[in-house]
Design an enzyme around this catalytic site. Structure first.
Site, short mmCIF file in Angstrom:
data_model
loop_
_atom_site.label_atom_id
_atom_site.label_comp_id
_atom_site.label_asym_id
_atom_site.label_seq_id
_atom_site.Cartn_x
_atom_site.Cartn_y
_atom_site.Cartn_z
N SER A 23 0.80 -1.23 0.00
CA SER A 23 0.00 0.00 0.00
C SER A 23 0.83 1.27 0.00
O SER A 23 0.31 2.34 -0.24
CB SER A 23 -0.93 0.02 1.21
OG SER A 23 -0.17 0.18 2.38
N LYS B 66 0.98 4.74 6.97
CA LYS B 66 0.32 5.47 5.89
C LYS B 66 0.86 6.89 5.87
O LYS B 66 1.50 7.34 6.82
CB LYS B 66 -1.21 5.55 6.11
CG LYS B 66 -1.91 4.23 6.20
CD LYS B 66 -2.13 3.61 4.83
CE LYS B 66 -2.69 2.21 4.99
NZ LYS B 66 -2.05 1.22 4.17
#
Lengths: 180, 204
Positions: A51, A95
């Site tokens: 990701s 993230k």
């Protein structure tokens, strides 16, 4: 029998016990010092998952995590942060911060299939996080803005391909993350 | 004749124990605001974003580590009584943090958690709903499903409690510990019991 007891009595138990105790304390203090540094100053973590491509590899990136700036509130957009996943508190995810509280964030709802986008305002005390690879990332687009309290560290340094065995500090506090 | 080296005496060993405990770190400030509670209420009103007038503050006193388990001693202050007679402002409570390792909680546990809209504040409420359950929001006929990884918390003093009815289910990652005992004042020392809420939740 009595010679055995006499031998037993002759052993300097008190000094042995004192010695052992002080060595145990030394080890315990060393462990505590390492643990405190790991939890509150700086830590290492291993990331895996698609990701955050291309910034972080699919597998085997060792990253350094700074815990002090988070406590001081110095997290800004474009920082990569480590946080507890809002969907499973046993997992940590990495993230990138896209918006802080009060910011208005526009994002692509489903980049693989359509061009539709949505705009949200990030609530008080929350941050909006997204993975660099929008096609393969579960982030705020799925679970919404994340409370700042879930952020555990800011990633500031990356060593690519570090999982080759011997060059990782093995003090047992490295956490395995999934960057999904 | 050479003198034998001195063994570590009892006094210095005790000092090392204290040093060991102390250097495990006070995560938060050790200073407790005594006396006048008004300044802390004013702060909370400024930070609090719309809709809340009262809330209960928690300032952790220190964070002691024993082996792998952790114990947290906290001071309860604030104007609002979260739990009617169970916790009052001015209490010192003991919170254990073993439950965080596996995030295993039960209904009715009293838990400490960071406020979702201000990470510097700790709240203490009772856990009502676990992930995956359906909860009936009081005051309406709606049933809300608690998402995975979240929980529903409510204060016992429901008339004046800022909890999940205002800010929704909270992620379990915000939970900092479970309150098990009150340790001060002596008249109210004892366990903080789990009180299972009745008729509020259904598992599916």
């Amino acid at each position: 029998m009595s010679s055995f007891v006499r031998r037993l009595a002759g052993i300097p138990w008190r000094s042995i016990a004192g010695d052992a105790l002080s060595r145990v304390f030394l080890v315990a203090q060393a462990y505590r010092a390492v643990h405190v540094v790991d939890q509150h100053l700086c830590s290492l973590a291993v990331g895996q998952g698609p990701s955050m491509l291309p910034a972080m590899n699919l597998a085997g990136d060792v990253v350094a995590v700074d815990r002090v700036s988070v406590r001081l509130g110095r997290v800004a957009p474009d920082d990569v942060v480590l946080m507890i996943s809002p969907e499973d508190p046993r997992k940590s995810i990495a993230k990138r911060v896209v918006g802080m509280q009060g910011d208005s964030v526009t994002y692509l709802v489903d980049p693989g299939n359509s061009d539709a986008s949505k705009t949200v305002v990030v609530p008080q005390g929350h941050v909006w996080v997204q993975g660099d690879n929008p096609y393969a990332s579960r982030d705020s687009r799925q679970f919404g803005a994340v409370p700042y309290g879930l952020i555990t560290g800011k990633i500031f340094c990356r060593e690519a391909d570090a999982i080759s065995g011997a060059n990782i500090l093995l003090y047992g506090s490295i956490s395995w993350d999934t960057s999904n | 004749m050479t003198k034998e080296p001195r063994m570590m005496g009892i006094a210095s060993r005790r000092k090392r124990i204290y040093l060991l405990l102390a250097c495990t770190g006070a995560r938060y400030s050790w200073i407790i605001e005594h006396g006048n509670l008004q300044p802390s209420l004013v702060n909370s009103q400024e930070e609090c974003n719309g809709g809340c007038n009262w809330r209960l503050h928690f300032r952790p006193l220190c964070d002691l580590h024993f082996g792998d388990g952790r114990i947290h001693v906290s001071y309860v202050y604030g104007l609002q009584q979260r739990l009617g007679r169970v916790l009052e402002p001015g209490d010192f409570v003991l919170a254990e943090m073993r439950c965080i390792e596996q995030y295993k909680f039960s209904h009715g546990d009293v838990i400490l958690f960071k406020c979702p809209s201000n990470h510097k504040q700790l709240f203490v409420k009772r856990l009502i709903g676990l992930p995956g359950e359906w909860i009936q929001v009081p005051g309406s006929l709606k049933l809300t499903k608690i998402p995975e990884g979240h929980c529903w918390v409510e204060g016992d003093n429901s008339a004046r409690s800022w909890d999940s009815r205002a800010f929704g289910p909270i992620p379990l990652g915000l939970v900092q510990g479970r309150v098990t005992h009150i340790i001060w004042p002596p008249s109210r020392t004892g366990r903080v019991e789990r009180k299972i809420p009745e008729g509020r939740i259904s598992p599916d």
